[in-house]
Scaffold this motif. Structure first.
Motif, PDB file in Angstrom:
ATOM      1  N   THR A 196       0.859  -1.176   0.000  1.00 16.69           N
ATOM      2  CA  THR A 196       0.000   0.000   0.000  1.00 16.69           C
ATOM      3  C   THR A 196       0.896   1.228   0.000  1.00 16.69           C
ATOM      4  O   THR A 196       2.132   1.107  -0.017  1.00 16.69           O
ATOM      5  CB  THR A 196      -0.932   0.000   1.225  1.00 16.69           C
ATOM      6  N   LEU A 198       2.067   4.845   1.858  1.00 16.21           N
ATOM      7  CA  LEU A 198       2.100   5.489   3.167  1.00 16.21           C
ATOM      8  C   LEU A 198       1.089   6.634   3.216  1.00 16.21           C
ATOM      9  O   LEU A 198       1.001   7.442   2.281  1.00 16.21           O
ATOM     10  CB  LEU A 198       3.517   6.014   3.441  1.00 16.21           C
ATOM     11  N   ASN A 199       0.321   6.658   4.298  1.00 13.47           N
ATOM     12  CA  ASN A 199      -0.738   7.653   4.519  1.00 13.47           C
ATOM     13  C   ASN A 199      -1.942   7.476   3.576  1.00 13.47           C
ATOM     14  O   ASN A 199      -2.806   8.338   3.504  1.00 13.47           O
ATOM     15  CB  ASN A 199      -0.205   9.090   4.379  1.00 13.47           C
ATOM     16  N   LYS A 200      -1.936   6.372   2.826  1.00 14.00           N
ATOM     17  CA  LYS A 200      -3.083   6.062   1.956  1.00 14.00           C
ATOM     18  C   LYS A 200      -3.484   4.593   2.141  1.00 14.00           C
ATOM     19  O   LYS A 200      -3.994   3.948   1.216  1.00 14.00           O
ATOM     20  CB  LYS A 200      -2.743   6.318   0.479  1.00 14.00           C
ATOM     21  N   GLN A 201      -3.282   4.067   3.343  1.00 15.37           N
ATOM     22  CA  GLN A 201      -3.501   2.646   3.585  1.00 15.37           C
ATOM     23  C   GLN A 201      -4.930   2.205   3.300  1.00 15.37           C
ATOM     24  O   GLN A 201      -5.154   1.060   2.883  1.00 15.37           O
ATOM     25  CB  GLN A 201      -3.142   2.311   5.047  1.00 15.37           C
ATOM     26  N   ASP A 202      -5.901   3.090   3.468  1.00 14.95           N
ATOM     27  CA  ASP A 202      -7.305   2.719   3.254  1.00 14.95           C
ATOM     28  C   ASP A 202      -7.744   2.901   1.804  1.00 14.95           C
ATOM     29  O   ASP A 202      -8.855   2.511   1.441  1.00 14.95           O
ATOM     30  CB  ASP A 202      -8.210   3.564   4.166  1.00 14.95           C
ATOM     31  N   PHE A 205      -3.915  -0.154  -2.779  1.00 14.97           N
ATOM     32  CA  PHE A 205      -3.525  -1.550  -2.583  1.00 14.97           C
ATOM     33  C   PHE A 205      -3.015  -2.116  -3.901  1.00 14.97           C
ATOM     34  O   PHE A 205      -3.511  -1.782  -4.986  1.00 14.97           O
ATOM     35  CB  PHE A 205      -4.696  -2.394  -2.078  1.00 14.97           C
ATOM     36  N   SER A 238       1.550  -3.913   3.402  1.00 17.89           N
ATOM     37  CA  SER A 238       0.241  -3.698   4.030  1.00 17.89           C
ATOM     38  C   SER A 238      -0.003  -4.638   5.204  1.00 17.89           C
ATOM     39  O   SER A 238      -0.885  -4.392   6.036  1.00 17.89           O
ATOM     40  CB  SER A 238      -0.867  -3.883   2.989  1.00 17.89           C
ATOM     41  N   GLN A 246       3.334  -5.490   8.671  1.00 16.86           N
ATOM     42  CA  GLN A 246       2.827  -4.214   8.204  1.00 16.86           C
ATOM     43  C   GLN A 246       3.850  -3.097   8.410  1.00 16.86           C
ATOM     44  O   GLN A 246       4.577  -3.060   9.391  1.00 16.86           O
ATOM     45  CB  GLN A 246       1.539  -3.870   8.972  1.00 16.86           C
ATOM     46  N   GLY A 247       3.884  -2.193   7.422  1.00 15.72           N
ATOM     47  CA  GLY A 247       4.673  -0.972   7.573  1.00 15.72           C
ATOM     48  C   GLY A 247       6.116  -1.044   7.140  1.00 15.72           C
ATOM     49  O   GLY A 247       6.861  -0.065   7.324  1.00 15.72           O
TER      50      GLY A 247
END
Length: 291
Positions: A196, A198-202, A205, A238, A246-247
């Motif tokens: 994903t 960064l800062n757009k995880q939602d 993808f 993700s 994650q991350g």
């Protein structure tokens, strides 16, 4: 015979008298106040000066020669001391530079682990790189921690800059790391990464499952048409799928292209990790696998 002795005795007395008279005369010449020397004095002085000059010059030369030899010996000893001091300084400087560089690396590693622990509940175990396999068909490396340190297969390995790969083999004291640069979509055993931005995880993808050797970039596929992903976005794992936590920073978006079918897009990702000259890496211990 007696007369002869008397005559010789008178001659000796006469000679002595003559000598006394000449001595008194010479004293008279030298004692009085005058501005010039008499010829006997000149003769004596010139003779003495000539003799002194003959002996003084060689003696002075020899004395100067020994003095120069002594000075040369002192200079040689001083040069030897300076050479030793310079060699010691060079060693100390090299040692200081090494320690300074090592301290800087450790400080960066410490800052990295602290920052990561604040983001996620992970532990980062530092590892030294033992060897690197540059075979294009089997790019991997070996690190100096293994089973006795709690390392397991499929644990994620990262550098300070970004994701490096996963542990593929473990022995008691070492572990083999399979690099993400071996990813090939045609390989059924490739370790694809759910990614994903960064800062757009939602909202963002995609799947990273191949690496282009020619361009040195990763390919992220399966991106939806309305995905807000754009150039220079930072791509991270993700956490979906369970392999990569994650991350984990993967890289930066170089470009976004329309997919072959038109409905999905692809993105070219520049890896964050520099896959050369590694010295230290980190094995990620997540709460699920930590002992």
């Amino acid at each position: 015979m007696l007369k002869l002795f008397k005559l010789l005795g008178n001659k000796r007395l006469f000679v002595i008298l003559i000598g006394i008279v000449m001595f008194i005369t010479l004293m008279g010449f030298t004692i009085g106040s005058r501005t010039s020397l008499s010829w006997p004095e000149k003769f004596v002085r010139d003779t003495v000066g000539f003799v002194q000059n003959i002996f003084y010059k060689p003696a002075g030369y020899i004395a100067g020669l020994f003095e120069d030899i002594g000075n040369m010996k002192g200079i040689y000893e001083e040069n030897e001391e300076l050479k030793i001091a310079l060699a010691q300084y060079t060693r100390e400087k090299a040692r200081f530079n090494f320690m300074e560089a090592e301290n800087k690396r450790l400080q960066i590693a410490l800052d990295f682990t602290i920052a990561q622990s604040e983001k996620n509940n992970y532990e980062f175990h530092i590892a030294q790189v033992v060897s690197v396999n540059t075979d294009p068909n089997n790019r991997s490396l070996v690190i100096d921690i293994g089973q006795r340190d709690g390392v397991k297969v499929d644990m994620t390995v990262t550098s300070v800059e970004g994701l490096v790969g996963v542990v593929s083999k473990v022995s008691n004291f070492t572990s083999t790391v399979k690099l993400i640069t071996t990813m090939d979509v045609k390989d059924p055993n490739t370790n694809a990464i759910a990614a994903t931005a960064l800062n757009k995880q939602d909202k963002t993808f995609g799947i990273i499952e191949s690496y282009d050797q020619k361009t040195g970039t990763l390919l992220m596929t399966g991106i939806k048409e309305d995905d807000p992903l754009k150039e220079e976005d930072t791509i991270v794992s993700s956490g979906s799928g369970g392999l990569y936590p994650q991350g984990m920073v993967i890289g930066t978006v170089e470009s976004v292209q329309i997919g072959e079918m038109g409905s999905l897009r692809t993105a070219t990702i520049i890896p964050a990790a520099d896959f050369v000259d590694w010295k230290q890496l980190f094995v990620v211990f997540t709460p699920e696998v930590q002992e």
